[in-house]
Enzyme design. Structure first.
Site, PDB file in Angstrom:
ATOM      1  N   ASP A 186     -68.975 -37.292 -51.174  1.00 20.96           N
ATOM      2  CA  ASP A 186     -69.174 -36.003 -51.338  1.00 20.96           C
ATOM      3  C   ASP A 186     -70.328 -35.979 -50.930  1.00 20.96           C
ATOM      4  O   ASP A 186     -71.430 -34.777 -50.459  1.00 20.96           O
ATOM      5  CB  ASP A 186     -68.378 -35.282 -51.841  1.00 20.96           C
ATOM      6  CG  ASP A 186     -66.538 -35.560 -51.828  1.00 20.96           C
ATOM      7  OD1 ASP A 186     -66.534 -35.644 -50.828  1.00 20.96           O
ATOM      8  OD2 ASP A 186     -66.351 -36.183 -53.245  1.00 20.96           O
ATOM      9  N   HIS A 214     -62.098 -34.068 -56.102  1.00 17.01           N
ATOM     10  CA  HIS A 214     -62.637 -34.581 -54.764  1.00 17.01           C
ATOM     11  C   HIS A 214     -61.527 -34.324 -53.810  1.00 17.01           C
ATOM     12  O   HIS A 214     -60.606 -34.444 -53.727  1.00 17.01           O
ATOM     13  CB  HIS A 214     -62.762 -36.173 -54.866  1.00 17.01           C
ATOM     14  CG  HIS A 214     -62.545 -36.924 -53.287  1.00 17.01           C
ATOM     15  ND1 HIS A 214     -63.786 -36.480 -52.512  1.00 17.01           N
ATOM     16  CD2 HIS A 214     -61.971 -37.177 -53.192  1.00 17.01           C
ATOM     17  CE1 HIS A 214     -63.587 -37.360 -51.635  1.00 17.01           C
ATOM     18  NE2 HIS A 214     -61.951 -37.836 -51.732  1.00 17.01           N
TER      19      HIS A 214
HETATM   20  N1  LIG Z   1     -62.723 -40.876 -53.387  1.00 13.22           N
HETATM   21  C1  LIG Z   1     -63.178 -40.940 -52.449  1.00 13.22           C
HETATM   22  O1  LIG Z   1     -63.877 -39.852 -51.978  1.00 13.22           O
HETATM   23  C2  LIG Z   1     -62.503 -41.943 -51.224  1.00 13.22           C
HETATM   24  C3  LIG Z   1     -61.110 -41.998 -51.632  1.00 13.22           C
HETATM   25  N2  LIG Z   1     -60.525 -42.597 -50.684  1.00 13.22           N
HETATM   26  C4  LIG Z   1     -58.791 -43.362 -51.530  1.00 13.22           C
HETATM   27  O2  LIG Z   1     -58.874 -44.533 -51.283  1.00 13.22           O
HETATM   28  C5  LIG Z   1     -57.431 -45.152 -51.381  1.00 13.22           C
HETATM   29  C6  LIG Z   1     -58.234 -46.534 -50.723  1.00 13.22           C
HETATM   30  O3  LIG Z   1     -58.196 -45.991 -49.374  1.00 13.22           O
HETATM   31  P1  LIG Z   1     -58.086 -47.787 -48.482  1.00 13.22           P
HETATM   32  O4  LIG Z   1     -59.028 -48.364 -48.866  1.00 13.22           O
HETATM   33  O5  LIG Z   1     -58.584 -46.541 -46.989  1.00 13.22           O
HETATM   34  O6  LIG Z   1     -56.595 -47.309 -48.066  1.00 13.22           O
HETATM   35  P2  LIG Z   1     -55.603 -48.732 -47.161  1.00 13.22           P
HETATM   36  O7  LIG Z   1     -54.761 -47.957 -47.248  1.00 13.22           O
HETATM   37  O8  LIG Z   1     -56.527 -49.532 -46.361  1.00 13.22           O
HETATM   38  O9  LIG Z   1     -55.946 -49.494 -48.334  1.00 13.22           O
HETATM   39  C7  LIG Z   1     -54.908 -49.316 -49.380  1.00 13.22           C
HETATM   40  C8  LIG Z   1     -54.307 -49.691 -50.682  1.00 13.22           C
HETATM   41  O10 LIG Z   1     -53.485 -49.083 -51.300  1.00 13.22           O
HETATM   42  C9  LIG Z   1     -52.262 -49.977 -51.823  1.00 13.22           C
HETATM   43  N3  LIG Z   1     -51.053 -49.367 -52.418  1.00 13.22           N
HETATM   44  C10 LIG Z   1     -51.133 -49.010 -53.981  1.00 13.22           C
HETATM   45  N4  LIG Z   1     -49.612 -48.913 -53.246  1.00 13.22           N
HETATM   46  C11 LIG Z   1     -49.783 -48.453 -52.673  1.00 13.22           C
HETATM   47  C12 LIG Z   1     -47.980 -47.782 -52.206  1.00 13.22           C
HETATM   48  N5  LIG Z   1     -47.554 -47.405 -53.408  1.00 13.22           N
HETATM   49  N6  LIG Z   1     -47.959 -47.748 -50.929  1.00 13.22           N
HETATM   50  C13 LIG Z   1     -49.020 -48.392 -49.221  1.00 13.22           C
HETATM   51  N7  LIG Z   1     -49.755 -48.976 -50.418  1.00 13.22           N
HETATM   52  C14 LIG Z   1     -50.640 -49.269 -51.454  1.00 13.22           C
HETATM   53  C15 LIG Z   1     -51.873 -50.783 -50.897  1.00 13.22           C
HETATM   54  O11 LIG Z   1     -52.002 -51.867 -51.504  1.00 13.22           O
HETATM   55  P3  LIG Z   1     -51.347 -53.214 -52.647  1.00 13.22           P
HETATM   56  O12 LIG Z   1     -50.314 -52.996 -51.710  1.00 13.22           O
HETATM   57  O13 LIG Z   1     -52.354 -54.110 -52.780  1.00 13.22           O
HETATM   58  O14 LIG Z   1     -51.336 -52.371 -53.455  1.00 13.22           O
HETATM   59  C16 LIG Z   1     -53.323 -50.492 -49.767  1.00 13.22           C
HETATM   60  O15 LIG Z   1     -54.242 -52.173 -49.949  1.00 13.22           O
HETATM   61  C17 LIG Z   1     -56.562 -44.318 -51.007  1.00 13.22           C
HETATM   62  O16 LIG Z   1     -56.620 -43.428 -51.680  1.00 13.22           O
HETATM   63  C18 LIG Z   1     -58.333 -42.679 -50.097  1.00 13.22           C
HETATM   64  O17 LIG Z   1     -57.369 -41.713 -49.350  1.00 13.22           O
HETATM   65  C19 LIG Z   1     -60.564 -42.719 -49.531  1.00 13.22           C
HETATM   66  C20 LIG Z   1     -62.111 -42.377 -49.230  1.00 13.22           C
HETATM   67  C21 LIG Z   1     -63.034 -41.804 -50.054  1.00 13.22           C
HETATM   68  O1  LIG Z   2     -58.038 -38.271 -47.980  1.00 11.57           O
HETATM   69  C1  LIG Z   2     -59.221 -39.017 -48.020  1.00 11.57           C
HETATM   70  O2  LIG Z   2     -58.187 -40.421 -47.719  1.00 11.57           O
HETATM   71  C2  LIG Z   2     -60.387 -39.008 -47.522  1.00 11.57           C
HETATM   72  C3  LIG Z   2     -60.854 -39.315 -48.361  1.00 11.57           C
HETATM   73  O3  LIG Z   2     -60.928 -38.823 -49.085  1.00 11.57           O
HETATM   74  C4  LIG Z   2     -62.030 -38.796 -47.723  1.00 11.57           C
HETATM   75  O4  LIG Z   2     -63.127 -38.960 -46.743  1.00 11.57           O
HETATM   76  O5  LIG Z   2     -63.003 -38.170 -48.549  1.00 11.57           O
END
Ligand SMILES: NC(=O)C1=CN([C@@H]2O[C@H](COP(=O)(O)OP(=O)(O)OC[C@H]3O[C@@H](n4cnc5c(N)ncnc54)[C@H](OP(=O)(O)O)[C@@H]3O)[C@@H](O)[C@H]2O)C=CC1
Ligand SMILES: O=C([O-])CC(=O)C(=O)O
Length: 374
Positions: A186, A214
């Site tokens: 952000d 966030h």
């Molecule tokens: N704070 C920030 O600025 C940001 C945060 N995010 C957040 O980061 C997280 C990960 O994003 P991203 O890598 O793109 O996501 P992906 O969907 O590519 O990967 C997420 C991983 O979460 C795991 N997971 C854990 N529990 C579950 C469940 N119950 N169902 C499905 N998947 C699960 C899975 O791995 P496994 O099965 O190995 O557990 C999966 O590989 C999200 O929560 C997203 O909202 C994204 C962008 C910015």
């Molecule tokens: O909601 C999401 O997964 C994406 C997110 O946090 C962001 O882009 O800042």
């Protein structure tokens, strides 16, 4: 030869270019162990290669990557580990994969908690808080049991502030100060918008704080921000743009990106995780600061105690930070900060069953969302 170990499927037999102990003490730092959850996900797919390359911890810092997945992702995780191995990173001494946090988090000095369930259609925010909260409660307990006593924990998986609070509450033996929720993306988004509006390069923009959650209640602070050392408000005189367009653009950037890309920010999130870590392990440039979601107890601003709230931090480069005291907060900023604070307090009440604070009561404000949910 394989770098990979874990799940009894791989044996750690990497040794071909392992430095002898004598050489190691002369030229390389002691190996650090870094755990990454959601390691088969999109963000990790960028981040892991940065960690292994030396871009994050430096060119003389060998790393061991400990990747946490699930039954669901284990095949993919093996694939990720193979790609890491094939990249021949000299600093990558070990890759370990597993699905049990109590094994994967053993002795780790950094835990980058990225894995979380994305919110699906029709799912209530309270359900998301509960499902993901359970993941972070379990991981907090595991960190408390087996991680380094000074492990630094960076929570990325959403809703990251409240997930970080849950994780922290379940890890009472680890200093509360060591828990961070990622709001650096952000901050980077805010810097980009200010630079574009002022017609300057990004590096001229500094002292940008993201306050709060966030989520779409986050408060990108233009009051204290500077461009070329001058207050942003002196360079960008259009106050209406700053209060409305700029603020909303940063708050909703994640959602707009999802609409265009069909998936959430992964590459820029991984860059911001690198920035967040580097801000803790290198001294903050004089006069500047960075944003991180950190524990509010004892904060100098009057923000409610006992939540994880993004605030202005400075570091000496030792992995620790202090809150910046000399910031201005006017009525506009304060009113916005209070709205984000109210949202986080509501989220906290909603997960009381996961923080050991009684029965959960969910009265979430209806008009706030994750950045990706607009
Ligand atoms: N704070 C920030 O600025 C940001 C945060 N995010 C957040 O980061 C997280 C990960 O994003 P991203 O890598 O793109 O996501 P992906 O969907 O590519 O990967 C997420 C991983 O979460 C795991 N997971 C854990 N529990 C579950 C469940 N119950 N169902 C499905 N998947 C699960 C899975 O791995 P496994 O099965 O190995 O557990 C999966 O590989 C999200 O929560 C997203 O909202 C994204 C962008 C910015
Ligand atoms: O909601 C999401 O997964 C994406 C997110 O946090 C962001 O882009 O800042």
């Amino acid at each position: 030869m394989s770098l990979i170990s874990g799940l009894d499927r791989f044996t750690l037999c990497f040794s071909s270019n392992l430095l002898s102990q004598e050489e190691e003490t002369k030229s390389w730092k002691k190996l650090i162990k870094i755990a990454v959850s959601g390691a088969a996900g999109m963000i990790s797919n960028h981040l892991l290669f940065k960690l292994a390359s030396g871009e994050v911890f430096g060119p003389d810092q060998p790393v061991a990557l400990k990747l946490l997945g699930s039954e669901r992702s284990i095949q993919a995780l093996e694939g990720v580990a193979m790609e890491l191995e094939d990249s021949l990173f000299p600093l990558l001494r070990e890759v370990n994969i597993g699905i049990d946090p109590y094994e994967v988090f053993q002795d780790v000095e950094w835990a980058l908690l990225i894995g979380a369930k994305p919110r699906g259609p029709g799912m209530e925010r309270a359900d998301l808080l509960d499902i993901n909260g359970q993941i972070f409660a379990e991981q907090g307990k595991a960190l408390n049991a087996v991680a380094s006593r000074n492990v630094k924990v960076m929570v990325v998986g959403n809703p990251c502030n409240t997930n970080a609070l849950i994780c922290m509450k379940n890890a009472p033996d680890i200093p509360a100060k060591n828990f961070h929720a990622l709001t650096r993306l952000d901050e980077n988004r805010a810097k980009c918008q200010l630079a574009l509006k002022a017609g300057v390069f990004y590096d001229k923009v500094s002292n940008v704080t993201i306050w709060g959650n966030h989520s779409t209640t986050q408060v990108p602070d233009f009051l204290n921000a500077t461009i070329n050392g001058l207050p942003v408000t002196e360079i960008i005189k259009d106050r209406k743009w700053l209060e409305e367009e700029f603020t909303e653009k940063v708050q909703k950037r994640g959602g707009v990106l999802i609409q265009k890309w069909g998936r959430s920010s992964a590459a820029s999130t991984s860059v911001s995780i690198v920035d967040a870590i580097r801000s803790l392990i290198t001294p903050t440039p004089k006069g500047d600061w960075f944003s991180s979601g950190v524990y509010t107890t004892g904060n100098p601003y009057g923000i409610a105690e006992d939540i994880i709230f993004s605030m202005a931090c400075r570091s000496k480069g030792d992995g620790d930070y202090e809150l910046v005291k000399d910031v201005m907060i006017d009525d506009f900023l304060w009113n916005r900060i209070k709205k984000s604070e109210a949202e986080l307090l509501a989220e906290k009440r909603c997960v009381a069953h996961l923080t050991g604070e009684g029965i959960a009561v969910c009265d979430l404000p209806g008009d706030t969302m994750l950045p990706g949910e607009m």
